[in-house]
Enzyme design. Structure first.
Site, PDB file in Angstrom:
ATOM      1  N   HIS A 135       0.853  -1.197   0.000  1.00 28.18           N
ATOM      2  CA  HIS A 135       0.000   0.000   0.000  1.00 28.18           C
ATOM      3  C   HIS A 135       0.887   1.244   0.000  1.00 28.18           C
ATOM      4  O   HIS A 135       1.762   1.377   0.863  1.00 28.18           O
ATOM      5  CB  HIS A 135      -0.849   0.046   1.283  1.00 28.18           C
ATOM      6  CG  HIS A 135      -1.972  -0.945   1.303  1.00 28.18           C
ATOM      7  ND1 HIS A 135      -2.354  -1.613   2.445  1.00 28.18           N
ATOM      8  CD2 HIS A 135      -2.810  -1.359   0.325  1.00 28.18           C
ATOM      9  CE1 HIS A 135      -3.382  -2.393   2.166  1.00 28.18           C
ATOM     10  NE2 HIS A 135      -3.679  -2.276   0.895  1.00 28.18           N
ATOM     11  N   PHE A 147       3.720   0.300   5.047  1.00 25.66           N
ATOM     12  CA  PHE A 147       4.375  -0.815   5.771  1.00 25.66           C
ATOM     13  C   PHE A 147       3.658  -2.148   5.574  1.00 25.66           C
ATOM     14  O   PHE A 147       3.658  -2.979   6.478  1.00 25.66           O
ATOM     15  CB  PHE A 147       4.476  -0.527   7.281  1.00 25.66           C
ATOM     16  CG  PHE A 147       5.004   0.833   7.630  1.00 25.66           C
ATOM     17  CD1 PHE A 147       6.304   1.174   7.304  1.00 25.66           C
ATOM     18  CD2 PHE A 147       4.222   1.767   8.284  1.00 25.66           C
ATOM     19  CE1 PHE A 147       6.814   2.426   7.636  1.00 25.66           C
ATOM     20  CE2 PHE A 147       4.705   3.019   8.607  1.00 25.66           C
ATOM     21  CZ  PHE A 147       6.007   3.360   8.282  1.00 25.66           C
ATOM     22  N   HIS A 148       3.042  -2.365   4.420  1.00 27.73           N
ATOM     23  CA  HIS A 148       2.267  -3.598   4.229  1.00 27.73           C
ATOM     24  C   HIS A 148       2.733  -4.446   3.047  1.00 27.73           C
ATOM     25  O   HIS A 148       1.891  -4.987   2.323  1.00 27.73           O
ATOM     26  CB  HIS A 148       0.786  -3.247   3.987  1.00 27.73           C
ATOM     27  CG  HIS A 148       0.136  -2.490   5.093  1.00 27.73           C
ATOM     28  ND1 HIS A 148      -0.955  -1.663   4.896  1.00 27.73           N
ATOM     29  CD2 HIS A 148       0.401  -2.455   6.411  1.00 27.73           C
ATOM     30  CE1 HIS A 148      -1.319  -1.135   6.054  1.00 27.73           C
ATOM     31  NE2 HIS A 148      -0.520  -1.593   6.985  1.00 27.73           N
ATOM     32  N   PRO A 149       4.037  -4.586   2.793  1.00 30.05           N
ATOM     33  CA  PRO A 149       4.407  -5.389   1.618  1.00 30.05           C
ATOM     34  C   PRO A 149       3.957  -6.844   1.762  1.00 30.05           C
ATOM     35  O   PRO A 149       3.969  -7.397   2.870  1.00 30.05           O
ATOM     36  CB  PRO A 149       5.938  -5.293   1.574  1.00 30.05           C
ATOM     37  CG  PRO A 149       6.349  -4.909   2.949  1.00 30.05           C
ATOM     38  CD  PRO A 149       5.224  -4.097   3.512  1.00 30.05           C
TER      39      PRO A 149
END
Ligand SMILES: Cc1cc2nc3c(=O)[nH]c(=O)nc-3n(C[C@H](O)[C@H](O)[C@H](O)COP(=O)(O)OP(=O)(O)OC[C@H]3O[C@@H](n4cnc5c(N)ncnc54)[C@H](O)[C@@H]3O)c2cc1C
Length: 489
Positions: free
Chosen positions: A285, A427-429
């Site tokens: 994101h 911070f959502h890989p």
């Protein structure tokens, strides 16, 4: 020799360690690269941002982002018992059903939203009779500036969503957060601590896996450097489960000779299984925020870890919410401004994780290719326009130092430039070991590494398409489901 060896004590690894060791007849070894910690910055929900760059962070950087500012981007990932759940912003969201439809397309109906719902319910149910499970808090007594954000969204005609965590499809509402009165509730607190004293569970902190030993269609062990600096091999009589997260899991497979043959050969790594999908489908994101000077200092500085409320909205012509907005009261040390941010819920841009070298100590190359899709840029531009509208509401004007000043230009080109200069990770890989049945799938629908009988990957890396909220909720649900799958085998 243990029945199960789990690599990585993050969201997924802690769930699996607790669930599998609930059977006293089964022995479990949990290897974690980082230390156990009771650092105050982990405990205190308001200090999570201070952990980036600390000794508890893998401190990754992406490759330069040419469609943004051209600079590499900092990508924190937790390196401690609890993994990234020990440093995350604690917002818990299942996300909208939409992306799970794609999961089902890739991996079958067992991964559709209705099939996953019971596992979300399990995550949300709280501690079981053994005390294993997460405690969460619904933030309905919110920071006054977040209250203003909720009022602003209502002023603009958005509906109030009382169930944002479970039904995050549209509207404004309060977040559920993985914290209690006593502080953070990460995977280490909710899942691992209550199981830690079981005699059949061995937890090995500061034990970093370097590669799998593979013979034919079996892994015979995992090599790791233990806390005393010695290389050891852990063996599993039943299964080896890789739960090292979106970066660690794909990296470990590549170092073990499991990945695209060409890449492996280029680095002089013997090819054990040619799996071209390892490292592909990396995505995240992306968000951009606008800072507003406030009329008054933050009234409750320690009240909020990030934000207490969120808004899901569709950009023009989109019924489905493709934007997630929130107001953050205390960015950094500054208590005289607030930011309003917008993130893309379903980005189309896809990137790649690949090896920098065959040395396990070298971080892999991370290329998320942010804004490779122009549609992603268009959504963030639409989001900035919505932020301008939010800034013009009575509720937000009352907070602003310069209420009449226009927040941003209305010109599309300037807004695009603003995005490129300011956008950053949420911070959502996810996605580097995608599940599925096709040639590019890394794990099958039961999360087994394709070509290996006794190795699974269970963590955010198996996600085919990112969910619309944060990724901890879906990762916990994946791990709860995997525990059942593994138990049945
Ligand atoms: C700063 C930050 C803020 C976030 N905020 C939110 C939020 O508010 N809401 C939300 O839903 N999500 C949030 N997330 C994302 C969420 O925390 C992750 O999606 C989730 O933790 C992923 O779980 P995982 O099990 O895949 O990996 P992780 O939780 O990262 O765990 C992986 C573990 O494996 C270990 N490991 C890696 N390699 C090895 C190895 N070779 N040997 C041994 N151990 C290894 C790591 O040290 C780590 O402990 C945030 C993440 C960060 C970093």
């Amino acid at each position: 020799m243990h029945d199960y060896v789990i690599v990585g004590a993050g969201a997924a690894g802690c769930v699996l360690a607790a669930r599998l060791s609930a059977d006293p007849a089964v022995s479990v070894l949990l290897l974690e690269a980082g230390p156990h910690t009771d650092d105050e910055r982990v405990r205190d929900p308001n200090r999570w941002a201070e952990l980036a760059g600390s000794r508890y962070d893998w401190a990754y950087w992406t490759e330069p982002q040419h469609r943004l500012s051209g600079q590499p981007m900092q990508w924190p990932r937790g390196r401690m018992i609890g993994g990234s759940t020990a440093m995350n912003a604690m917002v818990y969201l299942r996300g909208m059903p939409g992306p799970y439809g794609y999961w089902a397309q890739m991996a079958g109906d067992d991964w559709a939203y209705p099939a996953l719902r019971p596992f979300f319910e399990l995550v949300e149910a709280g501690p079981d009779h053994d005390g294993v499970g997460l405690r969460m808090t619904r933030r309905d007594d919110s920071h006054p500036w977040c209250e203003a954000f909720v009022a602003a969204a209502k002023e603009l005609g958005f509906g109030f969503n009382a169930d944002l965590d479970r039904n995050g499809s549209a509207g404004v509402g309060y977040y559920t957060v993985t914290r209690t009165e006593d502080g953070r509730q990460g995977a280490a607190d909710g899942y691992l601590a209550p199981a830690a004293s079981r005699p059949n569970l061995t937890i090995a902190p500061q034990s970093c896996a370097r590669s799998l030993d593979v013979a034919g269609d079996h892994a015979t062990g995992v090599r790791y450097i233990s806390a005393d600096g010695v290389e050891r091999t852990a063996r599993a009589s039943r299964e080896l489960i890789i739960a090292a997260g979106v970066i660690g899991s794909a990296h470990l497979l590549l170092l073990s000779g499991i990945g695209p043959a060409q890449t492996l050969r280029r680095h002089g790594i013997p090819v054990r299984i040619d799996l071209p999908g390892v490292g592909r489908n990396l995505h995240d994101h992306l968000a951009v925020s606008v800072r507003f000077p406030s009329a008054n200092p933050d009234p409750v500085r320690t009240g909020s870890g990030l934000a207490d409320a969120g808004l899901f909205a569709g950009s023009a012509g989109h019924d489905e919410s493709d934007m997630h907005l929130w107001l953050a009261p205390t960015p950094g040390a500054d208590d005289e401004s607030f930011t309003v941010a917008v993130g893309i819920t379903r980005p189309l841009s896809r990137g790649l994780l690949t090896l920098a070298s065959r040395d396990a100590g070298d971080a892999p190359l991370l290329q998320p290719s942010y804004l490779a899709s122009d549609k992603d840029l268009g959504i963030l531009v639409a989001g900035l326009r919505l932020i301008t509208e939010i800034a013009g509401t009575h509720a937000i004007q009352a907070l602003r130092k310069d209420p009449q000043a226009r927040a941003l230009s209305s010109d599309t080109r300037s807004l695009e430039r603003f995005v490129r200069a300011n956008a950053s990770t949420q911070f959502h890989p996810v996605g580097t070991c995608r599940m599925g049945c096709d040639e590019l799938a890394v794990v099958d629908p039961e999360l087994r590494v394709r070509g290996l009988e006794n190795v699974r990957v269970v963590d955010a890396s198996v996600i085919p398409s990112i969910t619309t909220g944060g990724t901890q909720g879906p990762t916990y649900a994946i791990a709860e489901k995997a525990a059942v799958l593994i138990g049945k085998t």
